[in-house]
Motif scaffolding. Structure first.
Motif, PDB file in Angstrom:
ATOM      1  N   GLN A   1      54.851  -5.246  45.389  1.00  6.80           N
ATOM      2  CA  GLN A   1      53.635  -4.468  45.179  1.00  6.80           C
ATOM      3  C   GLN A   1      53.603  -3.819  43.793  1.00  6.80           C
ATOM      4  O   GLN A   1      52.582  -3.811  43.131  1.00  6.80           O
TER       5      GLN A   1
ATOM      6  N   HIS B   1      67.982 -10.833  50.707  1.00  7.00           N
ATOM      7  CA  HIS B   1      66.693 -10.407  50.176  1.00  7.00           C
ATOM      8  C   HIS B   1      65.533 -11.108  50.864  1.00  7.00           C
ATOM      9  O   HIS B   1      64.476 -10.558  51.013  1.00  7.00           O
ATOM     10  N   TRP B   2      65.799 -12.350  51.235  1.00  8.59           N
ATOM     11  CA  TRP B   2      64.688 -13.174  51.698  1.00  8.59           C
ATOM     12  C   TRP B   2      64.059 -12.639  52.973  1.00  8.59           C
ATOM     13  O   TRP B   2      62.902 -12.842  53.230  1.00  8.59           O
TER      14      TRP B   2
ATOM     15  N   ARG C   1      61.271  -9.603  52.636  1.00 10.71           N
ATOM     16  CA  ARG C   1      59.998  -9.840  51.938  1.00 10.71           C
ATOM     17  C   ARG C   1      58.839  -9.279  52.753  1.00 10.71           C
ATOM     18  O   ARG C   1      58.767  -9.426  53.957  1.00 10.71           O
ATOM     19  N   SER C   2      57.953  -8.605  52.067  1.00  7.03           N
ATOM     20  CA  SER C   2      56.764  -8.109  52.763  1.00  7.03           C
ATOM     21  C   SER C   2      55.875  -9.275  53.132  1.00  7.03           C
ATOM     22  O   SER C   2      55.580 -10.142  52.322  1.00  7.03           O
TER      23      SER C   2
ATOM     24  N   LEU D   1      53.990 -15.069  47.589  1.00  7.83           N
ATOM     25  CA  LEU D   1      53.496 -14.288  46.467  1.00  7.83           C
ATOM     26  C   LEU D   1      54.494 -14.424  45.326  1.00  7.83           C
ATOM     27  O   LEU D   1      55.315 -13.557  45.097  1.00  7.83           O
TER      28      LEU D   1
ATOM     29  N   ARG E   1      52.837  -8.944  54.289  1.00  8.46           N
ATOM     30  CA  ARG E   1      51.444  -8.522  54.318  1.00  8.46           C
ATOM     31  C   ARG E   1      50.718  -8.881  53.017  1.00  8.46           C
ATOM     32  O   ARG E   1      49.534  -9.191  53.031  1.00  8.46           O
ATOM     33  N   THR E   2      51.434  -8.850  51.926  1.00  8.90           N
ATOM     34  CA  THR E   2      50.787  -8.950  50.621  1.00  8.90           C
ATOM     35  C   THR E   2      49.971 -10.227  50.365  1.00  8.90           C
ATOM     36  O   THR E   2      48.936 -10.134  49.734  1.00  8.90           O
TER      37      THR E   2
ATOM     38  N   ARG F   1      59.598 -14.226  43.827  1.00  9.84           N
ATOM     39  CA  ARG F   1      58.737 -13.379  44.659  1.00  9.84           C
ATOM     40  C   ARG F   1      58.304 -12.153  43.892  1.00  9.84           C
ATOM     41  O   ARG F   1      59.014 -11.637  43.028  1.00  9.84           O
TER      42      ARG F   1
END
Lengths: 678, 194
Positions: free
Chosen positions: A417, B5-6, B9-10, A344, B12-13, A414
């Motif tokens: 939401q 950070h990597w 990451r979610s 994303l 699901r999005t 990235r």
């Protein structure tokens, strides 16, 4: 003139051979004099190309029918303005045009390329002069426009009547320039790779030249669609004809490249991929020439048709082999600087964009080639035409449009939401609102309504970005107009890109309207009779004809009323060309943003109901095909917007702004960035 | 290291996006067949047959006599109660299968319809898997910091980290924008020098 022309062709061939070999040898052996000499030879090719073109033009103007090409493509009685069209209306002349336009572009590219590219430039030159050499080879040995006629003729055959249309002054030149011009970015990239400059040395040169060529080719396709809309007489601006497809595919591949190259520019990724994309575009352009010049595919407009198919097929395969060879040679040097971080992200959305665009290319190629596969596999001729392409490409094109609303607002690396919600909530609300609104107001065709909603989504997404950016500028004291101007000016490639996206929305608006809501009726009208369709009334007021030496033209004068008010006079026109045994039809079109009223004359009849050619007797009846094409106007409006966007994106940035730090700081896309930046 | 950070990451999005695209496909592919008038059915059929004598044109477009006749035949047959398949069969018997503007969905010809979605599906899946593995592989390597390249780079990376920390502090002290962490600026800029 013929001898002079032939001589310049041979000179051109010799010069291309010299320039190609000289460039390569000079660069490999380190002989700067040879490199310079080869480059000068390249400039000279352009001069020689002009000389050849002038020789042919003089032959046309002086009606030199001892030359076969002039004999078979012009006459003394044709509209002389179309001599320019006659120049490239056949195989030989169009090849000459192609080599001339390529040499001009090459000279400009060489002249403008920066000093930092000097190491790779000889190889770039060699690739381009090599391509020119191929065309000169074909011109000299297989398709000279200066071949003499076997017999003596006092009158030529004339120009193909379908081509006597204002669009033809620019459509073929743009199309040919666009197709052959793909060689320029290709040569920048591959010249650089051969020279061992495998990082991003070629990036800006290839990107800028690719965008220019892409705009040229895109405009050419659109002008061609306009021509088909007004002249072919069936209101079809796009038919997924093989010739249309083979021009569309390289354009799509270039579209893929100019998106994907942004990732390389910003993130140092997709390097290998971009080289592949350029190769694909280049080879597809060769494929287009192969199909155009005697390829094994049936098409509605094979003007350049010839027996040169095999030669062009060979050249295409050679190009493919060359690209593959260089690619694998430098394979290890083309690695990305960074991995993909998130699915994303802007990078990932570019990848999806690439996937969809190449998917459309693949689907289209499959459709073009399937008849051959069928012939081969089951010895059965099949047709693959519009129903296939619409069904399969339609959804992909729509998904691509949708992505235009999502991709540009995703951040690099990235997204999360919160930012998704911030940028996509309003467009989604608008799109759903529009969909519900359209259903509630009783519009038909849910698929079209869904597609319209997608357009609303993307338009809102772009509008929102511009609005927020401008408001941020306003907070720092500018008024709305200046704020918007500064916003666009601050990052022209990005906002030029948005304008291009808007033009695609406008185009899609027209496509959806015409594809889903067109209505059409055939009607027989006696002189003085009227016919009603929708809220229009058309009255067949009178008939006129004008028999001329090359054509027997006739047209109807039709008064158009809308809701009872007089709108204007339409003159649907038809002409019989005895020399070609061919009828050409021009639609009478009353156009506007909402819909076009579109009338073509199918037949002019006398009192007994027999068909009449112009001058063949009094016409008392006529058969008309009357269409209403909603939103067709928007198709053509998209063109200027498209050009505007491209110009904005390419307008040179002042040198001071090119330092990376400033570009970063000035990158004006979100309101927070604004406050921070200014 | 920024590598931290990597991993947060979610995952699901992305599916929202795929869902969206799937929706587009489904909606558009599911061409609804609403009740249509005879003329609407006829003009839809016009677009499905090629004119036998004019290359590359459907009878919907072509202006030659045979195309006009074929259009007439379609209307007569529909009026007589025959359906689309009967009309198709009639023309195929006369002019061969190439009279159809797109191949039928049976036998070898069904390949023209099947291949694109299958290939596109497979390649999209493959692309996803390759990228996913690539990402994991790279992250692991960067995270380990034991190969020579990364060793050599280490001082520089440290300097970068230090600088980033500094400017983050500066941002916070500037106030108001402190809530924007490094990875979330709406314009998508990862730079912190704004």
């Amino acid at each position: 003139m013929a001898e002079l022309g032939q001589l310049t062709l041979m000179l051109g061939l010799a010069l291309t051979v010299y320039a190609t070999l000289g460039s390569v040898l000079g660069a490999r052996k380190g002989i700067p004099e040879l490199v310079v000499s080869a480059r000068n030879a390249t400039y000279l090719i352009t001069v020689v190309g002009f000389a050849t073109a002038i020789a042919l033009i003089v032959a046309f103007v002086t009606n030199d029918f001892s030359i076969e090409f002039v004999y078979s493509h012009s006459s003394t009685v044709m509209n002389r303005a179309f001599l320019w069209v006659a120049f490239f209306s056949g195989n030989e002349g169009s090849l000459l045009f192609i080599v001339l336009t390529l040499s001009i572009m090459t000279s400009v590219a060489l002249f403008l390329s920066p000093h930092s590219f000097a190491d790779a430039l000889p190889y770039t030159t060699a690739i381009l002069t090599g391509i020119m050499g191929f065309f000169y080879f074909v011109l000299v040995f297989f398709a000279s426009p200066f071949d003499s006629l076997d017999f003596t003729a006092v009158e030529g055959l004339g120009i193909n009547p379908l081509l006597t249309h204002p669009g033809m002054f620019i459509h073929p030149p743009l199309q040919m320039t666009g197709l052959v011009g793909i060689a320029i970015p290709f040569a920048f990239a591959f010249g650089s790779l051969i020279a061992g400059k495998t990082r991003d040395e070629w990036l800006d040169l290839a990107r800028v030249s690719a965008i220019i060529i892409w705009a040229v080719l895109g405009s050419g396709i659109l002008v061609g669609a306009w021509w088909a809309y007004t002249i072919l007489g069936w209101g079809g601006y796009w038919g997924w004809d093989p010739i249309e497809n083979v021009a569309f595919m390289p354009w799509l591949a270039l579209t893929t490249f100019i998106h994907s190259v942004m990732v390389q520019k910003r993130r140092g990724m997709f390097r290998m991929w971009n080289v592949v994309l350029l190769s694909v575009a280049f080879v597809l352009a060769q494929f287009g020439m192969f199909i155009n010049r005697g390829g094994p595919v049936v098409s509605v407009h094979s003007f350049g048709a010839s027996t040169l198919g095999v030669i062009f097929l060979g050249f295409m395969l050679f190009s493919l082999a060359f690209a593959l060879f260089v690619f694998f040679w430098r394979f290890n040097d083309l690695k990305s600087d960074r991995p993909l971080e998130s699915f994303l992200s802007r990078e990932a959305s570019f990848l999806l964009n690439n996937f969809l665009l190449l998917g459309i290319v693949g689907v289209t190629l499959w459709g073009v080639l399937f008849p051959l596969a069928s012939e081969f596999a089951q010895a059965e001729t099949v047709t693959v035409s519009a129903p296939y392409f619409n069904r399969i490409n339609g959804p992909m094109l729509l998904a691509l449009v949708l992505l235009m609303g999502v991709g540009p607002v995703l951040p690099w690396r990235r997204a999360n939401q919160a930012s998704l919600k911030r940028w996509l909530l309003l467009p989604a609300i608008f799109a759903i609102g529009a969909f519900v609104g359209m259903i509630a107001s009783g519009l038909e065709r849910p698929i079209a309504l869904f597609a319209f909603s997608v357009l609303v989504f993307v338009a809102t997404s772009i509008g929102q970005e511009w609005y927020r950016g401008t408001m941020a500028r306003r907070r720092s004291g500018d008024n709305f107009v200046i704020g918007f101007w500064k916003l666009v000016n601050g990052n022209r490639p990005r906002h030029g890109g948005y304008v291009v996206h808007l033009s695609i929305l406008v185009l899609a608006f027209g496509v959806i309207g015409t594809q889903f809501y067109s209505q059409r009726e055939d009607t027989v009208l006696n002189l003085g009779e009227s016919f009603e369709i929708d809220n229009y009334r058309i009255e067949f007021a009178s008939h006129e004809d004008e028999p001329r030496a090359d054509r027997l033209a006739q047209w109807a004068n039709i008064n158009v009323y809308k809701d009872g008010d007089y709108v204007g006079l339409l003159q649907p026109w038809s002409a019989f060309y005895p020399g070609f045994n061919q009828v050409s039809v021009r639609a009478g079109i009353s156009t506007g943003p909402i819909e076009d009223l579109y009338i073509i004359p199918t037949d002019f009849l006398d009192a007994r109901g027999e068909g009449v050619t112009a001058g063949g007797g009094p016409v008392t009846r006529a058969i008309f095909r009357v269409s209403i094409n909603p939103l067709a106007w928007w198709l053509w409006i998209s063109g200027p917007i498209f050009i505007l966007g491209t110009v904005i994106a390419l307008w040179p940035q002042p040198a001071v702004e090119l330092s990376p730090a400033r570009i970063r700081r000035r990158r004006p896309t979100g309101s927070t960035a604004f406050q921070a930046g200014d | 290291m920024t590598a931290v950070h990597w991993t947060t990451r979610s995952s699901r999005t992305p599916h929202v996006l795929y869902l969206f695209i799937a929706l587009v496909f489904i909606l558009t592919a599911a061409c609804s067949s609403v009740e249509q008038s005879l003329e609407q059915r006829a003009s839809a059929l016009d677009k499905k047959f090629m004119c036998p004598v004019c290359p590359g044109e459907t009878i919907d477009q072509a202006q030659v006599q045979i195309a006009k006749d074929m259009r007439q035949i379609i209307r007569e047959k529909l009026a007589a109660g025959e359906d689309e398949n009967d009309v198709s069969q009639f023309f195929v018997d006369r002019y061969g299968i190439q009279v159809l503007a797109s191949p039928p969905t049976s036998g070898f010809n069904s390949l023209v319809w099947i291949v694109p979605p299958v290939v596109l599906g497979i390649s999209l899946t493959a692309l996803y898997m390759i990228l996913r593995d690539m990402r994991r592989g790279k992250l692991a390597r960067v995270g380990r910091m034991n190969d020579t390249t990364n060793q050599a780079l280490a001082p520089y990376l440290d300097a970068v980290d230090e600088e980033m920390k500094q400017s983050e502090l500066k941002r916070r002290s500037a106030g108001g924008r402190a809530s924007a962490p490094l990875t979330r600026s709406d314009d998508g800029s990862e730079e912190v020098n704004g």
